[in-house]
Write an enzyme that holds these catalytic residues in place. Structure first.
Site, PDB file in Angstrom:
ATOM      1  N   HIS A 234     115.862  27.819 -11.044  1.00 26.06           N
ATOM      2  CA  HIS A 234     115.225  26.678 -10.396  1.00 26.06           C
ATOM      3  C   HIS A 234     116.295  25.671 -10.014  1.00 26.06           C
ATOM      4  O   HIS A 234     117.359  25.612 -10.642  1.00 26.06           O
ATOM      5  CB  HIS A 234     114.195  26.035 -11.339  1.00 26.06           C
ATOM      6  CG  HIS A 234     113.345  25.000 -10.683  1.00 26.06           C
ATOM      7  ND1 HIS A 234     113.681  23.659 -10.670  1.00 26.06           N
ATOM      8  CD2 HIS A 234     112.179  25.104 -10.007  1.00 26.06           C
ATOM      9  CE1 HIS A 234     112.749  22.985 -10.015  1.00 26.06           C
ATOM     10  NE2 HIS A 234     111.829  23.821  -9.602  1.00 26.06           N
TER      11      HIS A 234
ATOM     12  N   ASP B 112     106.568  30.238 -10.695  1.00 25.39           N
ATOM     13  CA  ASP B 112     106.171  31.339  -9.812  1.00 25.39           C
ATOM     14  C   ASP B 112     106.175  32.678 -10.540  1.00 25.39           C
ATOM     15  O   ASP B 112     105.484  33.611 -10.122  1.00 25.39           O
ATOM     16  CB  ASP B 112     107.117  31.422  -8.611  1.00 25.39           C
ATOM     17  CG  ASP B 112     107.033  30.181  -7.745  1.00 25.39           C
ATOM     18  OD1 ASP B 112     105.909  29.768  -7.427  1.00 25.39           O
ATOM     19  OD2 ASP B 112     108.084  29.619  -7.388  1.00 25.39           O
TER      20      ASP B 112
END
Length: 452
Positions: free
Chosen positions: A329, A388
């Site tokens: 991320h 996700d």
């Protein structure tokens, strides 16, 4: 010109476009240009201030980035505390989070009840909207249909261009309430006109929560379990806001800064989220996981799982991109708090759906992927799985078609977009106008007859 001539001309023009729009990469360094609004260390360029959401994943001490456990706050309140609060009381939290993001404080019981009632009433679409704006123009892409539905709202609004805060609030709450209906009906049109399936239209029920209404509207029977609704509600809460630096929130602010109407600003945000680099990550995770399940014979064998993850990283397997989707991320380092919370509830649904073997495979990959990445890439970067990684699996267990994964993201994130629009209109009031430096060489105009 024949069709063949047109195609050949387009090929020629494509070469010209690629040649004459290529900036020398050295110029970006020379002029210290922040490509993608990113600093050289990967952090985002500071372009504004916000009190809506904060994403925290590391600290910087004497220019050294020190990883820490991820933290996400809405209006200063830790997302884990918000989730623990409404789940402990046995209720859904998305409507409460919408109120918090829009108005900057948690609602009391009376305000929450009135706000839920308001959203329930606003879910009913204007007369003729579904027939004329959704069913008569079905799209193969629900995000495209969603953006068109948002823009169509302009024609049904008696006061669309008024950007006084009272009117923008009314428009915002209407859109937040109607997004699930736009998406559900858009999918029904897609399924019927492009897939040849039966179409069934359930009118939204005002007494149901956003999560319950969505499951009710997309399923032929309208039935769902409490576990299913609870998990979808959690997913909506976790995706509602993620700081002003994400692309779609920034898009909302850029367009809002021009003084344009709410529908134009939110439609632009939908277009941003539609891009696969922003809103489509969970689809890539799902495709990757299907590939892993096909090629790893023993899901409990960590050595075999490691072997295949290494093949993915070395571009020998899956899509040959060299990426483990759902890993890493831009801000979070040691953990993504959204993934942590979603994982806990995903376990409950996996038990209910008899899919614990798949859930365990996900957790195995979560454990092994950072180690494999460090070894293969010879990297010391701290990586964790992001939201996700688990959200696609959750949607699949809920029986939600893959075409609805990114639209579900929009159903949630509309709350954050509207909050950022309000903050921009109230606090900034200045049109955004960044600078671009021209690096083209000066040229003389050549008369038409003398051109090659």
């Amino acid at each position: 010109m024949s069709n063949k001539d047109y195609l050949e001309f387009i090929d020629e023009l494509t070469v010209l476009a690629k040649t004459n729009n290529k900036i020398n990469t050295e110029n970006y360094t020379k002029y210290d240009v922040k490509k993608g609004l990113r600093n050289s260390n990967g952090t985002g360029v500071l372009v504004g201030l916000t009190e809506i959401g904060e994403v925290h994943g590391y600290i910087v001490d004497e220019e050294e980035v020190i990883p820490v456990e991820g933290r996400l706050t809405y209006r200063g309140i830790n997302i884990q505390d918000i989730v623990n609060g409404f789940q402990k009381e046995g209720r859904h939290g998305f409507e409460e989070v919408c109120y918090l993001l829009l108005f900057g404080q948690l609602p009391n019981a009376e305000h929450l009840a009135k706000f839920r009632q308001m959203m329930g009433n606003y879910r009913i679409l204007p007369e003729g909207f579904m027939r004329d704006m959704i069913l008569k123009a079905p799209s193969k892409n629900i995000m495209n249909k969603l953006a068109r539905s948002v823009l169509a709202c302009y024609s049904y609004d008696p006061n669309p261009d008024d950007i006084r805060i009272k009117n923008v609030l009314r428009q915002s709450i209407e859109l937040i309430a109607r997004f699930p209906v736009f998406v559900a009906y858009g999918y029904q049109a897609l399924a019927h006109y492009h897939k040849g399936q039966s179409m069934f239209i359930h009118k939204p029920r005002p007494e149901l929560s956003t999560a319950e209404n969505f499951l009710y509207m997309i399923r032929q029977t309208g039935e769902y379990t409490k576990t299913e609704a609870d998990l979808l509600d959690l997913s909506l809460v976790l995706h509602a806001e993620h700081g002003g630096g994400n692309n779609s929130a920034f898009t909302t602010r850029v367009v809002s800064s021009t003084g344009t109407d709410t529908y134009s600003a939110i439609a632009a945000a939908v277009g941003s989220l539609k891009g696969p680099k922003h809103g489509g990550a969970n689809l890539q995770v799902m495709k990757m996981m299907e590939n892993i399940k096909e090629h790893v014979t023993n899901w409990t064998d960590e050595e075999e799982v490691e072997w295949y993850l290494e093949k993915i990283l070395t571009r020998e397997a899956f899509d040959k991109s060299g990426l483990i989707y759902g890993l890493g991320h831009a801000v979070y380092t040691l953990s993504d708090p959204r993934a942590v919370l979603l994982k806990k509830k995903a376990f409950d649904l996996a038990q209910e759906k008899n899919r614990l073997d798949e859930f365990n495979l996900y957790t195995t990959i979560e454990k092994l992927a950072p180690k494999v990445f460090a070894r293969v890439k010879k990297s010391k970067k701290h990586l964790c799985v992001n939201v996700d990684f688990y959200s696609g699996f959750v949607y699949d267990m809920l029986g939600i078609p893959s075409e609805l994964c990114t639209p579900l993201f929009a159903i949630s994130r509309i709350a954050g977009w509207c909050a950022h629009r309000l903050e921009e209109l109230i606090s900034v009031k200045t049109i955004m106008r960044p600078a671009y430096k021209s690096v083209v060489t000066r040229k003389e105009y050549v008369p038409l007859a003398e051109r090659q």
